[in-house]
Scaffold this motif. Structure first.
Motif, PDB file in Angstrom:
ATOM      1  N   UNK A 120       0.837  -1.199   0.000  1.00 50.77           N
ATOM      2  CA  UNK A 120       0.000   0.000   0.000  1.00 50.77           C
ATOM      3  C   UNK A 120       0.873   1.251   0.000  1.00 50.77           C
ATOM      4  N   UNK A 121       1.968   1.216   0.724  1.00 51.20           N
ATOM      5  CA  UNK A 121       2.894   2.353   0.755  1.00 51.20           C
ATOM      6  C   UNK A 121       3.457   2.624  -0.635  1.00 51.20           C
ATOM      7  N   UNK A 122       3.837   1.573  -1.330  1.00 51.64           N
ATOM      8  CA  UNK A 122       4.360   1.735  -2.684  1.00 51.64           C
ATOM      9  C   UNK A 122       3.278   2.265  -3.618  1.00 51.64           C
ATOM     10  N   UNK A 123       2.052   1.762  -3.458  1.00 55.66           N
ATOM     11  CA  UNK A 123       0.940   2.235  -4.283  1.00 55.66           C
ATOM     12  C   UNK A 123       0.691   3.722  -4.052  1.00 55.66           C
ATOM     13  N   UNK A 124       0.749   4.149  -2.786  1.00 50.82           N
ATOM     14  CA  UNK A 124       0.556   5.565  -2.467  1.00 50.82           C
ATOM     15  C   UNK A 124       1.661   6.406  -3.100  1.00 50.82           C
ATOM     16  N   UNK A 125       2.898   5.951  -2.981  1.00 46.46           N
ATOM     17  CA  UNK A 125       4.036   6.676  -3.543  1.00 46.46           C
ATOM     18  C   UNK A 125       3.903   6.803  -5.063  1.00 46.46           C
ATOM     19  N   UNK A 126       3.505   5.712  -5.711  1.00 43.84           N
ATOM     20  CA  UNK A 126       3.374   5.719  -7.168  1.00 43.84           C
ATOM     21  C   UNK A 126       2.179   6.537  -7.649  1.00 43.84           C
ATOM     22  N   UNK A 127       1.242   6.833  -6.742  1.00 43.39           N
ATOM     23  CA  UNK A 127       0.041   7.570  -7.149  1.00 43.39           C
ATOM     24  C   UNK A 127       0.287   9.064  -7.291  1.00 43.39           C
ATOM     25  N   UNK A 128       1.444   9.517  -6.847  1.00 47.03           N
ATOM     26  CA  UNK A 128       1.760  10.951  -6.867  1.00 47.03           C
ATOM     27  C   UNK A 128       2.982  11.194  -7.747  1.00 47.03           C
ATOM     28  N   UNK A 129       2.865  12.156  -8.642  1.00 48.37           N
ATOM     29  CA  UNK A 129       3.985  12.538  -9.507  1.00 48.37           C
ATOM     30  C   UNK A 129       4.882  13.527  -8.771  1.00 48.37           C
ATOM     31  N   UNK A 130       6.150  13.197  -8.636  1.00 52.39           N
ATOM     32  CA  UNK A 130       7.113  14.127  -8.040  1.00 52.39           C
ATOM     33  C   UNK A 130       7.622  15.057  -9.135  1.00 52.39           C
ATOM     34  N   UNK A 131       7.481  16.362  -8.969  1.00 52.06           N
ATOM     35  CA  UNK A 131       7.858  17.308 -10.034  1.00 52.06           C
ATOM     36  C   UNK A 131       9.319  17.162 -10.449  1.00 52.06           C
ATOM     37  N   UNK A 132       9.534  16.867 -11.708  1.00 50.76           N
ATOM     38  CA  UNK A 132      10.890  16.652 -12.204  1.00 50.76           C
ATOM     39  C   UNK A 132      11.726  17.922 -12.179  1.00 50.76           C
ATOM     40  N   UNK A 133      11.076  19.068 -12.303  1.00 44.46           N
ATOM     41  CA  UNK A 133      11.823  20.322 -12.353  1.00 44.46           C
ATOM     42  C   UNK A 133      12.660  20.514 -11.089  1.00 44.46           C
ATOM     43  N   UNK A 134      12.206  19.964  -9.977  1.00 43.74           N
ATOM     44  CA  UNK A 134      12.930  20.138  -8.721  1.00 43.74           C
ATOM     45  C   UNK A 134      14.222  19.320  -8.697  1.00 43.74           C
ATOM     46  N   UNK A 135      14.271  18.262  -9.465  1.00 40.62           N
ATOM     47  CA  UNK A 135      15.486  17.452  -9.558  1.00 40.62           C
ATOM     48  C   UNK A 135      16.533  18.102 -10.449  1.00 40.62           C
ATOM     49  N   UNK A 136      16.112  19.048 -11.270  1.00 41.36           N
ATOM     50  CA  UNK A 136      16.999  19.618 -12.283  1.00 41.36           C
ATOM     51  C   UNK A 136      17.817  20.804 -11.786  1.00 41.36           C
ATOM     52  N   UNK A 137      17.541  21.247 -10.563  1.00 41.17           N
ATOM     53  CA  UNK A 137      18.326  22.353 -10.010  1.00 41.17           C
ATOM     54  C   UNK A 137      19.762  21.901  -9.782  1.00 41.17           C
TER      55      UNK A 137
END
Length: 209
Positions: A120-137
């Protein structure tokens, strides 16, 4: 009479505490996403923060929550996860140690088996898109904390502003917390969770490397 009432209240307090910490007895989940670069700067962990790891938003935990307060360290008849079970969560939780800790502190309160809780934890994590722009800094920046919330809302139109909250102890962006029903549908956070960081200039650590 007053002394009798006070005594009754004192005697009943442990009973209420036990009742509120029964496995499966909660109202909704808070999914906490930790920004790993900030964690590594403040606390650090040889495994999570090793050179080349480059973790971004990791799953800190999926926490059972009451409308006010939360259960923790519940007594549960469910077996503990194996080392292989916790190691299998390291791709989204950074370390097996964190997965073990979260099961002990929060997973037991879900009323689920460890396998079901981690799934369920993995399902919750996969249900939300983490903004890629924040990784690009490529360097640390200071920005209003609301920018982080807005980035998540833009990437996840199904979420609402009252269902997402950003934490920034010491004016450093640390976590995004997202409120979900027991079947992982977005919902508004209760008032004790919905305490958005109001910093107009919070530090956001770049992943780097």
């Amino acid at each position: 009479m007053r002394r009798t009432l006070v005594l009754l209240m004192i005697l009943l307090m442990p009973l209420r505490a036990v009742a509120s910490d029964r496995p499966g007895d909660f109202d909704y989940y808070v999914m906490a996403l930790s920004w790993s670069p900030a964690f590594c700067e403040v606390q650090g962990d040889p495994e999570q923060c090793a050179p080349g790891k480059r973790f971004g938003w990791i799953l800190h935990g999926l926490w059972p929550q009451h409308e006010q307060g939360y259960p923790r360290d519940c007594r549960s008849p469910m077996r503990n996860p194996s080392r292989a079970d916790t190691a299998a969560m390291a791709d989204i939780m950074a370390t097996a140690g964190l997965a073990w800790h979260e099961w002990q502190a929060h997973g037991r309160c879900s009323g689920l088996s460890s396998d079901a809780y981690f799934a369920l934890s993995r399902q919750a994590y996969d249900s939300v898109t983490r903004p890629q722009v924040l990784r690009q800094l490529d360097e640390d920046v200071r920005l209003p904390a609301r920018v982080i919330e807005e980035a998540f809302l833009e990437a996840n139109p199904h979420l609402s502003a009252d269902g997402v909250t950003v934490t920034c102890p010491d004016n450093r962006i640390r976590e995004v917390r997202i409120c979900l029903t027991k079947d992982l549908q977005p919902r508004d956070c209760a008032s004790d969770v919905r305490r958005d960081c109001r910093a107009s200039s919070a530090l956001f650590d770049a992943i780097g490397g």
